[in-house]
Design a protein around this motif. Sequence first.
Motif, PDB file in Angstrom:
ATOM      1  N   ASP A 280       0.781  -1.284   0.126  1.00  0.00           N
ATOM      2  CA  ASP A 280       0.001  -0.061  -0.168  1.00  0.00           C
ATOM      3  C   ASP A 280       0.794   1.230  -0.059  1.00  0.00           C
ATOM      4  OD1 ASP A 280      -2.311  -1.363   0.033  1.00  0.00           O
ATOM      5  OD2 ASP A 280      -2.403  -1.361   2.120  1.00  0.00           O
ATOM      6  N   ASN A 281       2.135   1.162   0.314  1.00  0.00           N
ATOM      7  CA  ASN A 281       3.072   2.277   0.240  1.00  0.00           C
ATOM      8  C   ASN A 281       3.234   2.987  -1.260  1.00  0.00           C
ATOM      9  OD1 ASN A 281       3.571   2.000   2.975  1.00  0.00           O
ATOM     10  ND2 ASN A 281       5.496   1.034   2.834  1.00  0.00           N
ATOM     11  N   THR A 282       3.715   3.980  -1.206  1.00  0.00           N
ATOM     12  CA  THR A 282       4.103   4.556  -2.539  1.00  0.00           C
ATOM     13  C   THR A 282       4.937   3.696  -3.378  1.00  0.00           C
ATOM     14  OG1 THR A 282       5.673   5.945  -1.685  1.00  0.00           O
ATOM     15  CG2 THR A 282       3.741   6.894  -1.768  1.00  0.00           C
ATOM     16  N   PRO A 283       5.028   3.691  -4.890  1.00  0.00           N
ATOM     17  CA  PRO A 283       5.952   2.897  -5.693  1.00  0.00           C
ATOM     18  C   PRO A 283       7.498   3.012  -5.222  1.00  0.00           C
ATOM     19  CG  PRO A 283       4.452   4.063  -6.891  1.00  0.00           C
ATOM     20  CD  PRO A 283       4.127   4.673  -5.692  1.00  0.00           C
ATOM     21  N   GLY A 284       8.087   2.240  -5.013  1.00  0.00           N
ATOM     22  CA  GLY A 284       9.561   2.176  -4.967  1.00  0.00           C
ATOM     23  C   GLY A 284      10.284   2.850  -5.828  1.00  0.00           C
ATOM     24  N   ASP A 285      11.680   3.487  -5.334  1.00  0.00           N
ATOM     25  CA  ASP A 285      12.383   4.255  -5.972  1.00  0.00           C
ATOM     26  C   ASP A 285      13.675   3.372  -6.504  1.00  0.00           C
ATOM     27  OD1 ASP A 285      14.510   3.997  -4.111  1.00  0.00           O
ATOM     28  OD2 ASP A 285      13.875   6.140  -3.085  1.00  0.00           O
ATOM     29  N   GLN A 286      14.208   3.886  -7.390  1.00  0.00           N
ATOM     30  CA  GLN A 286      15.399   3.377  -8.186  1.00  0.00           C
ATOM     31  C   GLN A 286      16.731   4.124  -7.956  1.00  0.00           C
ATOM     32  OE1 GLN A 286      13.377   0.117 -11.321  1.00  0.00           O
ATOM     33  NE2 GLN A 286      13.858   2.444 -12.211  1.00  0.00           N
ATOM     34  N   ARG A 287      17.864   3.428  -7.815  1.00  0.00           N
ATOM     35  CA  ARG A 287      19.165   4.161  -7.791  1.00  0.00           C
ATOM     36  C   ARG A 287      20.146   3.162  -8.496  1.00  0.00           C
ATOM     37  NH1 ARG A 287      20.921   5.378  -1.950  1.00  0.00           N
ATOM     38  NH2 ARG A 287      19.536   3.631  -1.471  1.00  0.00           N
ATOM     39  N   CYS A 288      20.925   3.778  -9.269  1.00  0.00           N
ATOM     40  CA  CYS A 288      22.041   3.032  -9.842  1.00  0.00           C
ATOM     41  C   CYS A 288      23.598   3.856  -9.849  1.00  0.00           C
ATOM     42  CB  CYS A 288      21.739   2.924 -11.349  1.00  0.00           C
ATOM     43  SG  CYS A 288      20.012   2.314 -11.780  1.00  0.00           S
TER      44      CYS A 288
END
Length: 268
Positions: A231-239
């Motif tokens: 139910d949380n906000t969509p996950g982020d991405q780091r590269c």
Amino acid sequence: MGASADGPIGVFDSGVGGLTVLAEIRRALPAEHLCYVADSGHAPYGERAPELVRARAEAITGFLIEQGAKAIVIACNTATGIAAAHLRALHELPIIAMEPAVKPAAACTKSGVVGVLATSGTLKSEKFEALRGRFHGPVQVLTQPCPGLVELIETGDFEAEALRGLVADLVSPLLERGADTLVLGCTHYPLLHGLISDIAGPGVRITDAGAAVARHVRNRLAETGLLRDADNTPGDQRCWTSAAAPDASAALIRRLLGAAVPVAKLPC
């Protein structure tokens, strides 16, 4: 302190190939934060000494743990064969590894002949030999090492004539020996799925392990209570990238992900 469910999943590969696995994880687990390392400065692992691959896997895993990773995905078949057991001996958090999709290929072949495209390092590993041995007999498992293919993929020019010519040279011998199913045994190769399918023809099935790995990640996180609340906000991405030309590598990563993700120079 134990891992947090809100921590990221750490994923790494010798270059941009593991982005194919990252994409499957994102589809299966949209709420999860993801950290990705493209070790392009040392690609391809399949042509490197095992000691170097093991050292790189250890260093990158340590870096991802520093970023708060709650699980590590080795999105590389070569690194799996060389370093998975070593990393599991060092760390308690879930470490999920790759396995070429020989099992589903063996289940769906009609000719009884399966062709595996992979790096030399993967095909020489004891892990792959054990996998091949489980199916070779009732099904003929052919192998095709692919020197030079990862390097061409890392340039990002998927329309290059040299790339098409090399793929044709690699695939044709498998087809001539009756293979009706091809296993993409390197995470870089699904980036060429369309090209390989075009060369192989409509009667040849192409399999890879990305979706199966994503399901395994979901199951392991559920088992250990580390799934992030859906139910949380969509996950982020780091590269991060270790490429000698990090700006060019970052541009390729963003193009393949189809998103303006932050990409930094890998410090290790």
